[in-house]
Write an enzyme that holds these catalytic residues in place. Structure first.
Site, PDB file in Angstrom:
ATOM      1  N   ARG A  70       0.850  -1.195   0.000  1.00 52.68           N
ATOM      2  CA  ARG A  70       0.000   0.000   0.000  1.00 52.68           C
ATOM      3  C   ARG A  70       0.884   1.242   0.000  1.00 52.68           C
ATOM      4  O   ARG A  70       1.986   1.243   0.537  1.00 52.68           O
ATOM      5  CB  ARG A  70      -0.905   0.024   1.229  1.00 52.68           C
ATOM      6  CG  ARG A  70      -2.063  -0.951   1.149  1.00 52.68           C
ATOM      7  CD  ARG A  70      -2.992  -0.855   2.342  1.00 52.68           C
ATOM      8  NE  ARG A  70      -2.366  -1.302   3.564  1.00 52.68           N
ATOM      9  CZ  ARG A  70      -1.789  -0.520   4.457  1.00 52.68           C
ATOM     10  NH1 ARG A  70      -1.781   0.796   4.299  1.00 52.68           N
ATOM     11  NH2 ARG A  70      -1.233  -1.018   5.548  1.00 52.68           N
ATOM     12  N   TYR A 198      -1.378  -3.574  -6.918  1.00 51.44           N
ATOM     13  CA  TYR A 198      -1.219  -4.246  -5.622  1.00 51.44           C
ATOM     14  C   TYR A 198      -2.553  -4.295  -4.856  1.00 51.44           C
ATOM     15  O   TYR A 198      -3.310  -3.318  -4.845  1.00 51.44           O
ATOM     16  CB  TYR A 198      -0.148  -3.521  -4.769  1.00 51.44           C
ATOM     17  CG  TYR A 198      -0.141  -4.081  -3.370  1.00 51.44           C
ATOM     18  CD1 TYR A 198       0.443  -5.323  -3.115  1.00 51.44           C
ATOM     19  CD2 TYR A 198      -0.808  -3.429  -2.336  1.00 51.44           C
ATOM     20  CE1 TYR A 198       0.372  -5.875  -1.864  1.00 51.44           C
ATOM     21  CE2 TYR A 198      -0.871  -3.983  -1.071  1.00 51.44           C
ATOM     22  CZ  TYR A 198      -0.280  -5.210  -0.836  1.00 51.44           C
ATOM     23  OH  TYR A 198      -0.358  -5.774   0.399  1.00 51.44           O
ATOM     24  N   LYS A 207      -9.682  -2.311   1.506  1.00 54.42           N
ATOM     25  CA  LYS A 207      -9.335  -1.148   2.349  1.00 54.42           C
ATOM     26  C   LYS A 207     -10.127   0.086   1.933  1.00 54.42           C
ATOM     27  O   LYS A 207     -10.586   0.851   2.783  1.00 54.42           O
ATOM     28  CB  LYS A 207      -7.841  -0.862   2.243  1.00 54.42           C
ATOM     29  CG  LYS A 207      -6.959  -2.025   2.648  1.00 54.42           C
ATOM     30  CD  LYS A 207      -7.207  -2.446   4.065  1.00 54.42           C
ATOM     31  CE  LYS A 207      -6.227  -3.529   4.499  1.00 54.42           C
ATOM     32  NZ  LYS A 207      -6.494  -3.974   5.863  1.00 54.42           N
ATOM     33  N   HIS A 227     -10.713  -2.274  11.508  1.00 55.70           N
ATOM     34  CA  HIS A 227      -9.607  -3.111  11.024  1.00 55.70           C
ATOM     35  C   HIS A 227      -9.378  -4.227  12.059  1.00 55.70           C
ATOM     36  O   HIS A 227      -8.404  -4.207  12.798  1.00 55.70           O
ATOM     37  CB  HIS A 227      -8.368  -2.214  10.881  1.00 55.70           C
ATOM     38  CG  HIS A 227      -7.227  -2.835  10.129  1.00 55.70           C
ATOM     39  ND1 HIS A 227      -5.930  -2.406  10.277  1.00 55.70           N
ATOM     40  CD2 HIS A 227      -7.183  -3.843   9.216  1.00 55.70           C
ATOM     41  CE1 HIS A 227      -5.138  -3.119   9.495  1.00 55.70           C
ATOM     42  NE2 HIS A 227      -5.864  -3.990   8.848  1.00 55.70           N
ATOM     43  N   SER A 249      -1.469  -3.730  10.399  1.00 58.91           N
ATOM     44  CA  SER A 249      -1.155  -4.653   9.315  1.00 58.91           C
ATOM     45  C   SER A 249       0.063  -5.510   9.667  1.00 58.91           C
ATOM     46  O   SER A 249       1.040  -4.998  10.221  1.00 58.91           O
ATOM     47  CB  SER A 249      -0.838  -3.863   8.045  1.00 58.91           C
ATOM     48  OG  SER A 249      -1.868  -2.952   7.780  1.00 58.91           O
ATOM     49  N   ALA A 250      -0.005  -6.777   9.310  1.00 60.47           N
ATOM     50  CA  ALA A 250       1.119  -7.709   9.480  1.00 60.47           C
ATOM     51  C   ALA A 250       1.561  -7.861  10.940  1.00 60.47           C
ATOM     52  O   ALA A 250       2.740  -7.977  11.246  1.00 60.47           O
ATOM     53  CB  ALA A 250       2.297  -7.308   8.590  1.00 60.47           C
ATOM     54  N   CYS A 251       0.583  -7.844  11.876  1.00 61.22           N
ATOM     55  CA  CYS A 251       0.891  -8.063  13.303  1.00 61.22           C
ATOM     56  C   CYS A 251       0.209  -9.325  13.824  1.00 61.22           C
ATOM     57  O   CYS A 251       0.022  -9.488  15.027  1.00 61.22           O
ATOM     58  CB  CYS A 251       0.455  -6.869  14.139  1.00 61.22           C
ATOM     59  SG  CYS A 251       1.518  -5.435  13.928  1.00 61.22           S
ATOM     60  N   GLY A 252      -0.218 -10.211  12.927  1.00 60.61           N
ATOM     61  CA  GLY A 252      -0.714 -11.503  13.382  1.00 60.61           C
ATOM     62  C   GLY A 252      -2.229 -11.627  13.492  1.00 60.61           C
ATOM     63  O   GLY A 252      -2.722 -12.510  14.207  1.00 60.61           O
ATOM     64  N   LYS A 253      -3.005 -10.791  12.790  1.00 54.96           N
ATOM     65  CA  LYS A 253      -4.466 -10.950  12.856  1.00 54.96           C
ATOM     66  C   LYS A 253      -4.878 -12.295  12.270  1.00 54.96           C
ATOM     67  O   LYS A 253      -5.720 -12.992  12.832  1.00 54.96           O
ATOM     68  CB  LYS A 253      -5.184  -9.814  12.110  1.00 54.96           C
ATOM     69  CG  LYS A 253      -5.189  -8.492  12.867  1.00 54.96           C
ATOM     70  CD  LYS A 253      -6.257  -7.519  12.382  1.00 54.96           C
ATOM     71  CE  LYS A 253      -6.057  -7.073  10.975  1.00 54.96           C
ATOM     72  NZ  LYS A 253      -4.801  -6.323  10.758  1.00 54.96           N
ATOM     73  N   ASP A 278      -9.445  -9.633   8.946  1.00 53.37           N
ATOM     74  CA  ASP A 278      -8.926  -8.279   8.670  1.00 53.37           C
ATOM     75  C   ASP A 278      -9.935  -7.162   8.933  1.00 53.37           C
ATOM     76  O   ASP A 278      -9.535  -6.094   9.362  1.00 53.37           O
ATOM     77  CB  ASP A 278      -8.454  -8.219   7.214  1.00 53.37           C
ATOM     78  CG  ASP A 278      -7.576  -7.018   6.923  1.00 53.37           C
ATOM     79  OD1 ASP A 278      -6.692  -6.710   7.758  1.00 53.37           O
ATOM     80  OD2 ASP A 278      -7.755  -6.376   5.874  1.00 53.37           O
ATOM     81  N   ASN A 364       6.283  -8.671   1.880  1.00 54.70           N
ATOM     82  CA  ASN A 364       4.832  -8.453   1.846  1.00 54.70           C
ATOM     83  C   ASN A 364       4.182  -9.347   0.774  1.00 54.70           C
ATOM     84  O   ASN A 364       3.129  -9.026   0.243  1.00 54.70           O
ATOM     85  CB  ASN A 364       4.530  -6.973   1.574  1.00 54.70           C
ATOM     86  CG  ASN A 364       3.072  -6.625   1.847  1.00 54.70           C
ATOM     87  OD1 ASN A 364       2.444  -7.169   2.756  1.00 54.70           O
ATOM     88  ND2 ASN A 364       2.513  -5.727   1.048  1.00 54.70           N
ATOM     89  N   ARG A 366       1.906 -12.220  -0.723  1.00 51.45           N
ATOM     90  CA  ARG A 366       0.545 -12.494  -0.227  1.00 51.45           C
ATOM     91  C   ARG A 366      -0.037 -13.765  -0.828  1.00 51.45           C
ATOM     92  O   ARG A 366       0.391 -14.238  -1.874  1.00 51.45           O
ATOM     93  CB  ARG A 366      -0.374 -11.318  -0.610  1.00 51.45           C
ATOM     94  CG  ARG A 366       0.034  -9.979  -0.002  1.00 51.45           C
ATOM     95  CD  ARG A 366      -0.453  -9.869   1.410  1.00 51.45           C
ATOM     96  NE  ARG A 366      -0.038  -8.652   2.074  1.00 51.45           N
ATOM     97  CZ  ARG A 366      -0.783  -8.013   2.984  1.00 51.45           C
ATOM     98  NH1 ARG A 366      -1.968  -8.457   3.312  1.00 51.45           N
ATOM     99  NH2 ARG A 366      -0.329  -6.938   3.578  1.00 51.45           N
TER     100      ARG A 366
HETATM  101  C1  OXD Z   1      -3.149  -4.495   5.345  1.00 50.68           C
HETATM  102  C2  OXD Z   1      -3.777  -5.665   4.713  1.00 50.68           C
HETATM  103  O1  OXD Z   1      -2.211  -3.913   4.770  1.00 50.68           O
HETATM  104  O2  OXD Z   1      -4.658  -6.255   5.356  1.00 50.68           O
HETATM  105  O3  OXD Z   1      -3.587  -4.129   6.438  1.00 50.68           O
HETATM  106  O4  OXD Z   1      -3.438  -5.999   3.572  1.00 50.68           O
HETATM  107 MN    MN Z   2      -5.244  -5.221   7.118  1.00 49.28          MN
END
Ligand code: OXD
Ligand code: MN
Length: 593
Positions: A70, A198, A207, A227, A249-253, A278, A364, A366
């Protein structure tokens, strides 16, 4: 099939007149349509076939190397009044933004197909769901939107019934970072995105719609677009509590949403159900509780770090019928990323792997996959009324200070905890990684309006018979002096969720501190865990001097929202700061300085 809705037909015609595609394709979401798209992308090289013996139905897409995340600095909220967008957003006047974007879109689809994608965010028959239409010239976007949303004929029928939809116009353009913008016009329910293929910039349902535009709609209509992951925790008695958790983002959700209980918990009969990883849309039900749906139908997850240890459910989910973006390849053409066993042969840019070029998979990289493939996917995820939320959890990457878990005293204190959230930045957005930034409710890149107004909106849910969830803050990322993580994380996080449920059901008393209630001695189950002596004390320690500095920093941060900061939130920050001053310097665990 063109639409019976005049407003939709007119917008599609106008867009085609502007972008001048060779043909227009209305997406119906069928299997045959998907197969045709994949065939065409295999021919054009947009997709590469992966090893079909080990990964049936899986493909690889390599994005342009400058288009991998992003772009927050190129993302704008375009409201008539600049102040409405807030200091948390980049702003551009709507007329200027439209003119800029329309100049970019002028003739940009010549020789290409323009796809019209009707989609529904949320179960197709849910009153909480909202619809949109994305117009794009990217078949990769169509294929991803098919996994991520309820896309096609049923969505179009709902749009035609309701007559209302969010308009999203996207073109990959020349992928020139100098000609790349993601513009939001919340007052017009419109998105215009140019110059990036992307996910977060191009899959406009995610988003752009489900967070930035939806947060604006939610404020006007009395609900919340957040989020957050949504996970159901079923105890051995068969009772399920649903928990919504906001992490940046990218913290383990995704990992928490698909958690596998530790061995002892599994034996006892604990189960975990995935509803979303997410985004969460919540609104008060007639009983005063908050009910939540996941507006998405799939996962667009970060691949690196996803492994048999961290998230076996995700690995099972993506074993077939998955689109991978910017992962590496093994010698026998299987997808590969850092964290998996085996060795990479080809890196994410298609070069022979050479460690000198950095990681084999882009950090990043995916996967895009339908949520239905997840072994823990909950049947309740399709429930039109949503699931009742028992707890809201905030958290971030905080190497120090923030304890493993703490509970807010009440809703106002919980909103302060969310507003004060901070986290080290990750590779999900372009820019430096590992820098601490405030990210209120994990919505810094996604709140479509002024954060001050957003905090007021959160506070407004308290009252009028509301039965609000308890609010907690967690930190899985606390480190010791040597920089090692103190808490094992992943499946073991269920121990922390169990304590929350014990608090909700009145079984745990906790130990109060001015900044929140932490588990009392013996309340957090550690059996079967190899925690060195003293670790739990460190994880639950409240360092008074550190917290005084933190409260001052939170105060400065809140002040940056000026006159729109709700006085109630300012007063709450002052109350906690004062309580810290008034507390004796040493109370075991609760205050040590
Ligand atoms: C983010 C995603 O960037 O979920 O938060 O892709
Ligand atoms: Mn996200």
């Amino acid at each position: 099939m063109a639409s019976s809705l005049e407003a939709l037909r007119r917008w599609v015609d106008e867009t085609a007149a502007l972008t001048r595609p060779a043909q227009v394709h209305w997406c119906d979401g069928s299997d045959a349509e998907y197969r045709g798209l994949v065939e065409a992308m295999l021919t054009s090289g947009d997709l590469l076939e992966l090893n079909q013996a080990t990964h049936p139905g899986c493909y690889l897409h390599r994005s342009h190397p400058s288009d991998v995340a992003r772009v927050e600095h190129l993302t704008f909220v375009c409201t008539r009044d600049e102040v409405a967008a807030g200091p948390n957003n980049h702003w551009m006047a709507p007329a200027t933004a439209h003119a800029k974007m329309d100049a970019l879109f002028d003739g940009c689809m010549q020789g290409r197909t323009m796809y019209v994608i009707p989609y529904c965010m949320g179960p197709i028959d849910s009153p909480l769901a909202r619809c949109g239409v994305e117009i794009t010239d990217s078949p990769y976007v169509v294929a991803n939107m098919r996994a991520m949303t309820r896309m096609g004929a049923a969505a179009q029928a709902r749009i035609e019934r309701e007559g209302r939809f969010v308009r999203g116009l996207h073109s990959t353009g020349e992928l020139d970072p100098e000609r790349r913008f993601i513009m939001h016009f919340p007052e017009e329910l419109t998105i215009k995105s140019y110059g990036s293929g992307y996910g977060g910039n191009a899959l406009l349902g995610k988003k752009c719609h489900a967070l930035r535009i939806a947060s604006w709609q939610a404020r006007d209509e009395g609900w919340l677009a957040e989020h957050m992951l949504i996970v159901g925790i079923q105890n051995p008695q068969g009772k399920t509590h649903y928990i919504a958790a906001a992490f940046p983002s990218a913290c383990g959700k995704t990992n928490l949403a698909m958690l596998i209980p530790p061995e002892g918990y599994r034996r006892d009969g604990w189960k975990v159900w995935t509803i979303g990883d997410d985004i969460c849309w919540m609104r008060p039900g007639s009983d005063g509780r908050l009910y939540a749906i996941n507006p998405e139908a799939g996962f667009f997850g970060v691949a690196p770090g996803t492994s048999q240890d961290s998230n076996p459910n995700a690995l099972a989910t993506i074993a077939h019928d998955t689109i991978f973006t910017n992962v590496a390849l093994t010698a026998d053409n299987q997808p590969w990323w850092e964290g998996l066993p085996g060795t990479p042969a080809i890196d994410w840019q298609g070069r022979s792997y050479d460690a000198a070029n950095g990681p084999a998979a882009h950090p990043n990289a995916r996967f895009t996959v339908s949520a239905k493939q997840c072994p823990t996917w909950s049947p309740k995820a399709e429930d039109a009324q949503g699931v009742p939320i028992s707890a809201i959890v905030f958290g971030g990457r905080r190497p120090s200070l923030l304890p493993l878990v703490m509970e807010a005293n009440d809703w106002t204190h919980g909103v302060l905890m969310g507003a004060a959230m901070g986290s080290e930045t990750t590779a999900a957005a372009t820019g430096a990684v590992g820098v601490l930034r405030r990210d209120s409710m994990a919505m810094k890149p996604f709140c479509g309006y002024h954060y001050g107004d957003y905090f007021s909106h959160w506070l407004s849910f308290d009252g009028n018979g509301a039965q609000l969830p308890k609010i907690f803050h967690v930190n899985w990322f606390r480190k010791d002096a040597q920089g090692r993580f103190l808490w094992p994380g992943y499946g073991e996080n269920l121990r922390v969720l169990e304590w929350m449920i014990d608090r909700i059901e009145g079984r745990a008393v906790g130990r109060e501190s001015p900044v929140g209630t932490v588990p009392a001695d013996g309340e957090l189950r550690t059996d079967g865990l190899d925690l060195p002596a003293g670790t739990l004390d460190m994880l639950l320690d409240i360092d008074r001097a550190g917290w005084q500095a933190e409260l001052a920093a939170i105060g400065d941060y809140l002040q940056s929202f000026g006159a729109r900061l709700p006085p109630r939130l300012r007063a709450e920050q002052q109350r906690v700061a004062q309580a810290l001053e008034d507390t004796p310097a040493r109370t075991r665990h609760a205050i040590a300085s």
